[in-house]
Design a protein around this motif. Structure first.
Motif, PDB file in Angstrom:
ATOM      1  N   GLY A   1      10.606  -4.833  -3.022  1.00  0.00           N
ATOM      2  CA  GLY A   1      11.047  -5.493  -1.824  1.00  0.00           C
ATOM      3  C   GLY A   1      12.058  -4.667  -1.072  1.00  0.00           C
ATOM      4  O   GLY A   1      12.241  -3.488  -1.324  1.00  0.00           O
ATOM      5  N   GLY A   2      12.692  -5.271  -0.134  1.00  0.00           N
ATOM      6  CA  GLY A   2      13.671  -4.612   0.702  1.00  0.00           C
ATOM      7  C   GLY A   2      13.316  -4.763   2.163  1.00  0.00           C
ATOM      8  O   GLY A   2      12.295  -5.345   2.526  1.00  0.00           O
ATOM      9  N   GLN A   3      14.156  -4.215   2.991  1.00  0.00           N
ATOM     10  CA  GLN A   3      13.940  -4.328   4.430  1.00  0.00           C
ATOM     11  C   GLN A   3      12.956  -3.256   4.908  1.00  0.00           C
ATOM     12  O   GLN A   3      13.092  -2.085   4.567  1.00  0.00           O
ATOM     13  N   SER A  48      10.865  -7.562   3.009  1.00  0.00           N
ATOM     14  CA  SER A  48       9.586  -7.533   2.302  1.00  0.00           C
ATOM     15  C   SER A  48       9.721  -8.118   0.905  1.00  0.00           C
ATOM     16  O   SER A  48      10.830  -8.232   0.363  1.00  0.00           O
ATOM     17  N   LYS A  49       8.578  -8.488   0.350  1.00  0.00           N
ATOM     18  CA  LYS A  49       8.502  -9.004  -1.013  1.00  0.00           C
ATOM     19  C   LYS A  49       7.644  -8.047  -1.830  1.00  0.00           C
ATOM     20  O   LYS A  49       6.654  -7.510  -1.315  1.00  0.00           O
ATOM     21  N   ARG A  50       8.021  -7.839  -3.078  1.00  0.00           N
ATOM     22  CA  ARG A  50       7.218  -6.976  -3.962  1.00  0.00           C
ATOM     23  C   ARG A  50       5.816  -7.552  -4.130  1.00  0.00           C
ATOM     24  O   ARG A  50       5.616  -8.762  -4.063  1.00  0.00           O
ATOM     25  N   ARG A  51       4.860  -6.632  -4.306  1.00  0.00           N
ATOM     26  CA  ARG A  51       3.450  -6.989  -4.564  1.00  0.00           C
ATOM     27  C   ARG A  51       2.848  -7.775  -3.409  1.00  0.00           C
ATOM     28  O   ARG A  51       2.026  -8.671  -3.604  1.00  0.00           O
ATOM     29  N   VAL A  72       7.335   3.955  10.074  1.00  0.00           N
ATOM     30  CA  VAL A  72       7.647   2.939   9.071  1.00  0.00           C
ATOM     31  C   VAL A  72       8.873   3.415   8.304  1.00  0.00           C
ATOM     32  O   VAL A  72       8.889   4.524   7.766  1.00  0.00           O
ATOM     33  N   THR A  73       9.932   2.597   8.282  1.00  0.00           N
ATOM     34  CA  THR A  73      11.146   2.934   7.545  1.00  0.00           C
ATOM     35  C   THR A  73      11.535   1.771   6.643  1.00  0.00           C
ATOM     36  O   THR A  73      11.107   0.638   6.850  1.00  0.00           O
ATOM     37  N   THR A  74      12.352   2.084   5.631  1.00  0.00           N
ATOM     38  CA  THR A  74      12.877   1.069   4.727  1.00  0.00           C
ATOM     39  C   THR A  74      14.394   1.084   4.826  1.00  0.00           C
ATOM     40  O   THR A  74      14.976   1.983   5.433  1.00  0.00           O
ATOM     41  N   ASP A  75      15.041   0.128   4.174  1.00  0.00           N
ATOM     42  CA  ASP A  75      16.493   0.129   4.146  1.00  0.00           C
ATOM     43  C   ASP A  75      17.021   1.286   3.294  1.00  0.00           C
ATOM     44  O   ASP A  75      18.210   1.542   3.256  1.00  0.00           O
ATOM     45  N   ARG A  76      16.124   1.997   2.630  1.00  0.00           N
ATOM     46  CA  ARG A  76      16.493   3.171   1.844  1.00  0.00           C
ATOM     47  C   ARG A  76      16.153   4.464   2.574  1.00  0.00           C
ATOM     48  O   ARG A  76      16.303   5.542   2.029  1.00  0.00           O
ATOM     49  N   VAL A 101       3.659  -3.369  -0.386  1.00  0.00           N
ATOM     50  CA  VAL A 101       4.955  -3.139  -1.019  1.00  0.00           C
ATOM     51  C   VAL A 101       4.774  -3.226  -2.521  1.00  0.00           C
ATOM     52  O   VAL A 101       4.385  -4.275  -3.043  1.00  0.00           O
ATOM     53  N   ASP A 102       4.982  -2.120  -3.195  1.00  0.00           N
ATOM     54  CA  ASP A 102       4.785  -2.047  -4.658  1.00  0.00           C
ATOM     55  C   ASP A 102       6.023  -2.478  -5.396  1.00  0.00           C
ATOM     56  O   ASP A 102       7.111  -2.311  -5.007  1.00  0.00           O
TER      57      ASP A 102
END
Length: 102
Positions: A1-3, A48-51, A72-76, A101-102
């Motif tokens: 998960g994550g943003q 986002s949610k995992r899986r 596409v970017t993530t909070d990381r 999202v894995d």
């Protein structure tokens, strides 16, 4: 998960609109949408949610279409090189992309 964030802000040659969905094809739920975050380009951020698979629809204001880049970017940080997309038919006014999202 994550943003997660999807954006056409770094390059589009038309007025984009982005919608993000989750769920199965027969039961999609819109979890975010945007028009004109950065000029006539769009950006959507969500938790986002995992899986979970998300469908990203890039379409145009009032039926417009054209080429665009999707970042596409993530909070990381950055997920990878931005991909540039050009619809393969002039009348093609929207494009779906899947993000898992894995």
């Amino acid at each position: 998960g994550g943003q997660l964030t999807v954006s056409t802000c770094f390059g589009a040659d038309y007025d984009t609109y982005i919608s993000v969905f989750e769920g199965s094809c027969s039961d999609l739920s819109c979890i975010g949408h945007n028009d004109d975050t950065c000029g006539f380009s769009s950006s959507v951020t969500w938790e986002s949610k995992r899986r979970t698979e998300y469908l990203v629809l890039v379409h145009g204001y009032n039926g417009t279409s054209g080429g665009f880049g999707l970042e596409v970017t993530t909070d990381r940080g950055f997920c990878g090189k931005p991909e540039e997309f050009t619809p393969f038919r002039e009348w093609f006014c929207s494009v779906f992309f899947g993000i898992f999202v894995d």
